[in-house]
Scaffold this motif. Structure first.
Motif, PDB file in Angstrom:
ATOM      1  N   ILE A 296      -3.981   2.042  -3.793  1.00 19.40           N
ATOM      2  CA  ILE A 296      -3.191   0.817  -3.605  1.00 19.40           C
ATOM      3  C   ILE A 296      -2.489   0.294  -4.969  1.00 19.40           C
ATOM      4  O   ILE A 296      -3.233   0.254  -5.947  1.00 19.40           O
ATOM      5  N   VAL A 297      -1.469  -0.225  -4.619  1.00 14.73           N
ATOM      6  CA  VAL A 297      -0.680  -0.833  -5.710  1.00 14.73           C
ATOM      7  C   VAL A 297      -0.267  -2.169  -5.384  1.00 14.73           C
ATOM      8  O   VAL A 297       0.466  -2.660  -4.292  1.00 14.73           O
ATOM      9  N   GLU A 298      -0.651  -3.257  -6.315  1.00 12.21           N
ATOM     10  CA  GLU A 298      -0.482  -4.690  -5.694  1.00 12.21           C
ATOM     11  C   GLU A 298       0.926  -4.988  -6.759  1.00 12.21           C
ATOM     12  O   GLU A 298       1.094  -4.567  -7.636  1.00 12.21           O
ATOM     13  N   VAL A 299       2.130  -5.563  -5.672  1.00 11.25           N
ATOM     14  CA  VAL A 299       3.223  -5.969  -6.358  1.00 11.25           C
ATOM     15  C   VAL A 299       3.472  -7.664  -6.096  1.00 11.25           C
ATOM     16  O   VAL A 299       3.286  -8.049  -5.167  1.00 11.25           O
ATOM     17  N   ALA A 300       3.642  -8.239  -7.295  1.00 10.85           N
ATOM     18  CA  ALA A 300       3.853  -9.612  -7.478  1.00 10.85           C
ATOM     19  C   ALA A 300       5.154 -10.205  -6.970  1.00 10.85           C
ATOM     20  O   ALA A 300       6.182  -9.492  -6.992  1.00 10.85           O
ATOM     21  N   ARG A 301       5.078 -11.203  -6.141  1.00  9.77           N
ATOM     22  CA  ARG A 301       6.249 -11.675  -5.650  1.00  9.77           C
ATOM     23  C   ARG A 301       7.040 -12.124  -6.852  1.00  9.77           C
ATOM     24  O   ARG A 301       6.817 -12.869  -7.876  1.00  9.77           O
TER      25      ARG A 301
ATOM     26  N   ALA B 102       3.509   2.634   3.014  1.00  9.52           N
ATOM     27  CA  ALA B 102       3.313   1.540   4.076  1.00  9.52           C
ATOM     28  C   ALA B 102       3.459   0.199   3.183  1.00  9.52           C
ATOM     29  O   ALA B 102       2.858   0.281   2.193  1.00  9.52           O
ATOM     30  N   LYS B 103       4.197  -0.429   3.530  1.00 10.46           N
ATOM     31  CA  LYS B 103       4.440  -1.901   3.067  1.00 10.46           C
ATOM     32  C   LYS B 103       3.661  -2.855   3.753  1.00 10.46           C
ATOM     33  O   LYS B 103       4.114  -2.903   4.882  1.00 10.46           O
ATOM     34  N   LYS B 104       2.913  -3.856   2.811  1.00  7.83           N
ATOM     35  CA  LYS B 104       2.049  -4.764   3.558  1.00  7.83           C
ATOM     36  C   LYS B 104       2.229  -5.983   2.901  1.00  7.83           C
ATOM     37  O   LYS B 104       2.263  -6.044   1.509  1.00  7.83           O
ATOM     38  N   GLU B 105       2.252  -7.068   3.544  1.00  4.44           N
ATOM     39  CA  GLU B 105       2.389  -8.525   2.932  1.00  4.44           C
ATOM     40  C   GLU B 105       1.013  -8.761   2.387  1.00  4.44           C
ATOM     41  O   GLU B 105       0.010  -8.439   2.681  1.00  4.44           O
TER      42      GLU B 105
ATOM     43  N   TYR C 286      -6.633   3.869   2.525  1.00 11.01           N
ATOM     44  CA  TYR C 286      -6.680   2.398   1.960  1.00 11.01           C
ATOM     45  C   TYR C 286      -7.732   2.273   0.474  1.00 11.01           C
ATOM     46  O   TYR C 286      -8.232   1.203   0.223  1.00 11.01           O
ATOM     47  N   GLY C 287      -8.112   3.287  -0.084  1.00 12.28           N
ATOM     48  CA  GLY C 287      -9.129   3.363  -1.224  1.00 12.28           C
ATOM     49  C   GLY C 287      -8.258   2.570  -2.311  1.00 12.28           C
ATOM     50  O   GLY C 287      -7.088   2.638  -2.405  1.00 12.28           O
ATOM     51  N   PRO C 288      -9.284   2.164  -3.370  1.00 12.33           N
ATOM     52  CA  PRO C 288      -8.475   1.351  -4.477  1.00 12.33           C
ATOM     53  C   PRO C 288      -7.461   2.257  -4.993  1.00 12.33           C
ATOM     54  O   PRO C 288      -6.412   1.689  -5.632  1.00 12.33           O
ATOM     55  N   ARG C 289      -7.848   3.462  -5.223  1.00 14.32           N
ATOM     56  CA  ARG C 289      -6.549   4.508  -6.091  1.00 14.32           C
ATOM     57  C   ARG C 289      -5.363   4.515  -5.309  1.00 14.32           C
ATOM     58  O   ARG C 289      -4.305   5.279  -5.828  1.00 14.32           O
TER      59      ARG C 289
ATOM     60  N   VAL D 295       0.907  -1.240  -0.178  1.00  9.44           N
ATOM     61  CA  VAL D 295      -0.010  -0.065  -0.139  1.00  9.44           C
ATOM     62  C   VAL D 295       0.779   1.150   0.012  1.00  9.44           C
ATOM     63  O   VAL D 295       1.578   1.453   0.827  1.00  9.44           O
ATOM     64  N   LEU D 296       0.688   2.066  -0.909  1.00 13.84           N
ATOM     65  CA  LEU D 296       1.513   3.459  -0.881  1.00 13.84           C
ATOM     66  C   LEU D 296       0.529   4.645  -0.979  1.00 13.84           C
ATOM     67  O   LEU D 296      -0.644   4.552  -1.463  1.00 13.84           O
ATOM     68  N   ASN D 297       1.000   5.437  -0.260  1.00 12.63           N
ATOM     69  CA  ASN D 297       0.118   6.541   0.049  1.00 12.63           C
ATOM     70  C   ASN D 297       1.151   7.957   0.235  1.00 12.63           C
ATOM     71  O   ASN D 297       1.357   8.227   1.189  1.00 12.63           O
TER      72      ASN D 297
END
Length: 222
Positions: free
Chosen positions: A170-175, A138-141, A165-168, A2-4
């Motif tokens: 949040i960025v998903e990062v694949a392992r 903020a970095k989340k698992e 934590y709205g959709p815009r 999660v980035l803000n």
């Protein structure tokens, strides 16, 4: 993850600004009292040096405020002239709109996108002026189903408290998908020997207790 990067100021920021303003007003009031005391002591016939010793400031400061009082009758701070403002109101509005439209952006990107002839620091000052501040991402698992259920319950309880934590935002990062494996092996002048896999984590206790193949790695005399 999660980035803000930029988010609108919270109530805590507002309280901090109000506290800073209150402290500034108190300091200004104290300064006026001190200057008034300087003028009063002067009217009572004390010399500049005697007044300086009495109030605990330099003779230069005493002389400055006595002269100011005699010339203008004013003991308040005068307005300090500054350099010309480097952005127009229209550019300020564009800076704010860009930050609000792209929460993951930064001052340098905003300046470049808008082609502004100013520094990134100027862009940050314009954002800070309207309560938009930089935040460390903020970095989340990745969440399990249990985590998701707990987060959803929390969000429902705090539905009216902002869009961090709205959709815009949040960025998903694949392992990477890489898998590690602990092994024990040996190598000599004649080449590489056998490699043995170690199940689980390799700890000191496991090294002493569970390495049943150690005898296979001990070199024998020729």
């Amino acid at each position: 993850m999660v980035l803000n990067d930029y988010c609108v100021h919270s109530c805590s920021n507002t309280n901090e600004e109000e506290s800073t303003s209150a402290v500034s007003e108190l300091l200004e009031a104290n300064n006026l009292v001190l200057r008034g005391r300087i003028v009063t002591l002067r009217d009572n016939g004390l010399s500049v040096r005697a007044i300086a010793r009495e109030v605990g400031v330099s003779p230069t400061t005493v002389a400055k405020w006595i002269k100011r009082w005699e010339e203008s009758g004013n003991l308040a701070d005068m307005a300090r002239p500054g350099g010309p403002r480097k952005t127009t109101q229209a550019e300020d509005d564009l800076i704010v709109a860009e930050a609000e439209a792209q929460p993951l952006t930064n001052a340098v990107a905003i300046r470049d996108d808008l082609r502004l002839e100013v520094s990134a620091r100027t862009v940050r000052r314009r954002l800070h002026g309207v309560g938009i501040h930089h935040r460390t991402p903020a970095k989340k698992e990745p969440l399990t189903e249990q985590h998701k259920a707990g987060r959803l319950a929390f969000a429902q309880r705090h539905a009216e408290k902002g869009m961090e934590y709205g959709p815009r935002n949040i960025v998903e990062v694949a392992r990477s998908g890489h898998v590690t494996c602990n092994v024990w092996g040996w190598v000599s002048l004649h080449g590489m020997g056998d490699v043995f896999r170690i199940e689980g984590r390799f700890t000191a206790a496991k090294n002493v207790r569970d390495m049943s193949f150690r005898s296979e790695l001990v070199p024998e005399p020729l």
